[in-house]
Design a protein around this motif. Structure first.
Motif, PDB file in Angstrom:
ATOM      1  N   ARG A  46      24.919  29.427-103.632  1.00  0.00           N
ATOM      2  CA  ARG A  46      24.491  29.803-102.277  1.00  0.00           C
ATOM      3  C   ARG A  46      25.683  30.078-101.376  1.00  0.00           C
ATOM      4  O   ARG A  46      25.685  31.055-100.632  1.00  0.00           O
ATOM      5  N   VAL A  47      26.729  29.243-101.431  1.00  0.00           N
ATOM      6  CA  VAL A  47      27.854  29.390-100.512  1.00  0.00           C
ATOM      7  C   VAL A  47      28.689  30.615-100.871  1.00  0.00           C
ATOM      8  O   VAL A  47      29.249  31.268 -99.986  1.00  0.00           O
ATOM      9  N   THR A  48      28.777  30.958-102.147  1.00  0.00           N
ATOM     10  CA  THR A  48      29.543  32.149-102.524  1.00  0.00           C
ATOM     11  C   THR A  48      28.772  33.428-102.251  1.00  0.00           C
ATOM     12  O   THR A  48      29.369  34.507-102.214  1.00  0.00           O
ATOM     13  N   ALA A  49      27.461  33.330-102.036  1.00  0.00           N
ATOM     14  CA  ALA A  49      26.665  34.508-101.713  1.00  0.00           C
ATOM     15  C   ALA A  49      26.649  34.801-100.217  1.00  0.00           C
ATOM     16  O   ALA A  49      26.184  35.871 -99.799  1.00  0.00           O
ATOM     17  N   LEU A  50      27.164  33.869 -99.402  1.00  0.00           N
ATOM     18  CA  LEU A  50      27.182  34.078 -97.962  1.00  0.00           C
ATOM     19  C   LEU A  50      28.263  35.089 -97.594  1.00  0.00           C
ATOM     20  O   LEU A  50      29.224  35.287 -98.333  1.00  0.00           O
ATOM     21  N   PRO A  51      28.137  35.744 -96.435  1.00  0.00           N
ATOM     22  CA  PRO A  51      29.183  36.680 -95.990  1.00  0.00           C
ATOM     23  C   PRO A  51      30.484  35.944 -95.681  1.00  0.00           C
ATOM     24  O   PRO A  51      30.551  34.712 -95.681  1.00  0.00           O
ATOM     25  N   GLY A  52      31.522  36.731 -95.387  1.00  0.00           N
ATOM     26  CA  GLY A  52      32.845  36.148 -95.168  1.00  0.00           C
ATOM     27  C   GLY A  52      32.863  35.107 -94.067  1.00  0.00           C
ATOM     28  O   GLY A  52      33.471  34.043 -94.210  1.00  0.00           O
ATOM     29  N   ALA A  53      32.212  35.400 -92.925  1.00  0.00           N
ATOM     30  CA  ALA A  53      32.157  34.443 -91.825  1.00  0.00           C
ATOM     31  C   ALA A  53      30.991  33.486 -92.055  1.00  0.00           C
ATOM     32  O   ALA A  53      30.024  33.439 -91.298  1.00  0.00           O
ATOM     33  N   GLN A  54      31.082  32.713 -93.114  1.00  0.00           N
ATOM     34  CA  GLN A  54      29.965  31.875 -93.517  1.00  0.00           C
ATOM     35  C   GLN A  54      29.778  30.689 -92.574  1.00  0.00           C
ATOM     36  O   GLN A  54      30.743  30.102 -92.090  1.00  0.00           O
ATOM     37  N   ALA A  55      28.548  30.354 -92.298  1.00  0.00           N
ATOM     38  CA  ALA A  55      28.252  29.220 -91.433  1.00  0.00           C
ATOM     39  C   ALA A  55      28.533  27.921 -92.174  1.00  0.00           C
ATOM     40  O   ALA A  55      28.315  27.827 -93.382  1.00  0.00           O
ATOM     41  N   PRO A  56      29.020  26.893 -91.480  1.00  0.00           N
ATOM     42  CA  PRO A  56      29.291  25.623 -92.154  1.00  0.00           C
ATOM     43  C   PRO A  56      28.037  24.860 -92.558  1.00  0.00           C
ATOM     44  O   PRO A  56      28.102  23.973 -93.398  1.00  0.00           O
ATOM     45  N   VAL A  57      26.897  25.187 -91.956  1.00  0.00           N
ATOM     46  CA  VAL A  57      25.630  24.536 -92.291  1.00  0.00           C
ATOM     47  C   VAL A  57      24.611  25.615 -92.616  1.00  0.00           C
ATOM     48  O   VAL A  57      24.455  26.588 -91.876  1.00  0.00           O
ATOM     49  N   PHE A  58      23.921  25.473 -93.739  1.00  0.00           N
ATOM     50  CA  PHE A  58      22.906  26.442 -94.132  1.00  0.00           C
ATOM     51  C   PHE A  58      21.850  25.721 -94.956  1.00  0.00           C
ATOM     52  O   PHE A  58      21.993  24.549 -95.318  1.00  0.00           O
ATOM     53  N   LEU A  59      20.765  26.429 -95.249  1.00  0.00           N
ATOM     54  CA  LEU A  59      19.664  25.885 -96.041  1.00  0.00           C
ATOM     55  C   LEU A  59      19.727  26.451 -97.450  1.00  0.00           C
ATOM     56  O   LEU A  59      20.017  27.640 -97.644  1.00  0.00           O
ATOM     57  N   ASP A  60      19.440  25.603 -98.442  1.00  0.00           N
ATOM     58  CA  ASP A  60      19.334  26.121 -99.802  1.00  0.00           C
ATOM     59  C   ASP A  60      17.930  26.696-100.009  1.00  0.00           C
ATOM     60  O   ASP A  60      17.109  26.748 -99.090  1.00  0.00           O
ATOM     61  N   ARG A  61      17.631  27.133-101.206  1.00  0.00           N
ATOM     62  CA  ARG A  61      16.359  27.818-101.456  1.00  0.00           C
ATOM     63  C   ARG A  61      15.158  26.891-101.280  1.00  0.00           C
ATOM     64  O   ARG A  61      14.045  27.351-101.025  1.00  0.00           O
TER      65      ARG A  61
END
Length: 316
Positions: A46-61
């Motif tokens: 999930r974290v490697t699929a985020l864009p370059g300016a990735q948010a430090p907190v996100f939701l998994d699937r």
């Protein structure tokens, strides 16, 4: 506050883990026994699929919140429990990185592998069943028994490791001080800790340039970092240049102003003498602290910093 002896009294984390830049699991601690078998792999995908300016907190699937920070190519991540503050989670992970640098030295994949037992001991003291206990170095040092294991020493043949608290110029290849890579605890075989303090000024320049090459915006963020190896120090005094000005209208001194738009200070900094004589009085615990941070836009100003007066020993 994260650094207090009694942080927010609600469970924050389910699992805490550290991954390499390639997704290899270096450390994994299941705090509540409900971690899935593919948690780490799902996080990395999930974290490697985020864009370059990735948010430090996100939701998994599955809708589970995950927080992470990156340092030296490593991912420091944690799963959040319902009701946990994402801002507090990111702050805690940032504090965790700082503490591990204090206890293990320069953080990289090799250092984590050599000191995994020490890091697990630190995590045991920081977290209990997902509750944050404390992140204060002066409290933790009373409970940490493991000794750090040092990585191979710096070599002039490998200049890629030059970083903070050391000089690196194209004209003079100077080996850096060992402060950035040295833990605050004595290494195996050493007889006690050295009473030293190191000060560094770090500046980051960001420039937005138009398609025709014209600079549109310039932003400089600077900070004063202090790393102390004093086992017990009542006060240090750091003198800034008299021309250090905060805001666009303040005028001080007789020379060219060193101006910042805004600045902030660590909680251990006393500001009684700052307005009058630009002196910071600091009561640091052992380890690294960000004594001051400032920002200026549309300009490039270097800060003037004089050597700190220390208690008990001469500064290094």
């Amino acid at each position: 506050p994260v650094g207090g002896a009694c942080a927010e009294r609600r469970p924050m984390f389910g699992q805490v883990f550290v991954l390499s830049s390639q997704g290899d699991r270096l450390l994994y601690k299941d705090l509540r026994g409900d971690g899935g078998p593919d948690l780490v792999g799902a996080f990395y995908r999930r974290v490697t699929a985020l864009p370059g300016a990735q948010a430090p907190v996100f939701l998994d699937r599955s809708g589970r919140p995950l927080a992470h920070v990156r340092h030296a190519g490593l991912y420091f991540a944690a799963t959040l429990l319902p009701g946990a503050s994402p801002f507090l989670a990111v702050e805690f992970l940032s504090r965790l990185v700082t503490l591990l640098r204090d206890y293990c030295g320069a953080l990289d994949e090799q250092t984590v592998s050599l000191n995994f037992a020490l890091i697990y001991e630190v995590l045991d003291e920081l977290l209990d069943y997902g509750y944050i206990q404390t992140t204060r170095p002066d409290v933790l040092k009373n409970f940490i028994q493991m000794e750090p294991v040092a990585s191979p020493r710096f070599s002039l043949l490998d200049l890629s490791t030059i970083g903070l608290f050391g000089a690196d110029t194209q004209q003079s290849k100077v080996a850096p001080s060992s402060a950035a890579a040295r833990p605050i605890l004595p290494l195996r075989g050493e007889q006690g800790a050295q009473s030293e303090v190191f000060l560094d000024v770090v500046e980051r320049l960001s420039v937005v340039i138009a398609a025709n090459g014209t600079p549109m915006k310039t932003d400089v963020q600077g900070e004063i970092r202090l790393k102390s190896f004093f086992p017990g120090c009542s006060e240090m005094r750091i003198g800034l240049t008299e021309e250090f000005c905060v805001g666009k209208t303040e005028l001080r001194g007789y020379g060219t102003a060193v101006r910042v738009d805004e600045c902030s200070f660590h909680s251990s900094v006393k500001l009684e003498e700052f307005e009058r004589s630009r002196i910071l009085r600091v009561n640091p615990s052992q380890g690294e602290v960000r004594a001051e941070g400032g920002r200026v836009s549309l300009g490039w100003q270097r800060w003037g910093v004089s050597a700190p007066d220390t208690c008990g020993s001469s500064p290094s």
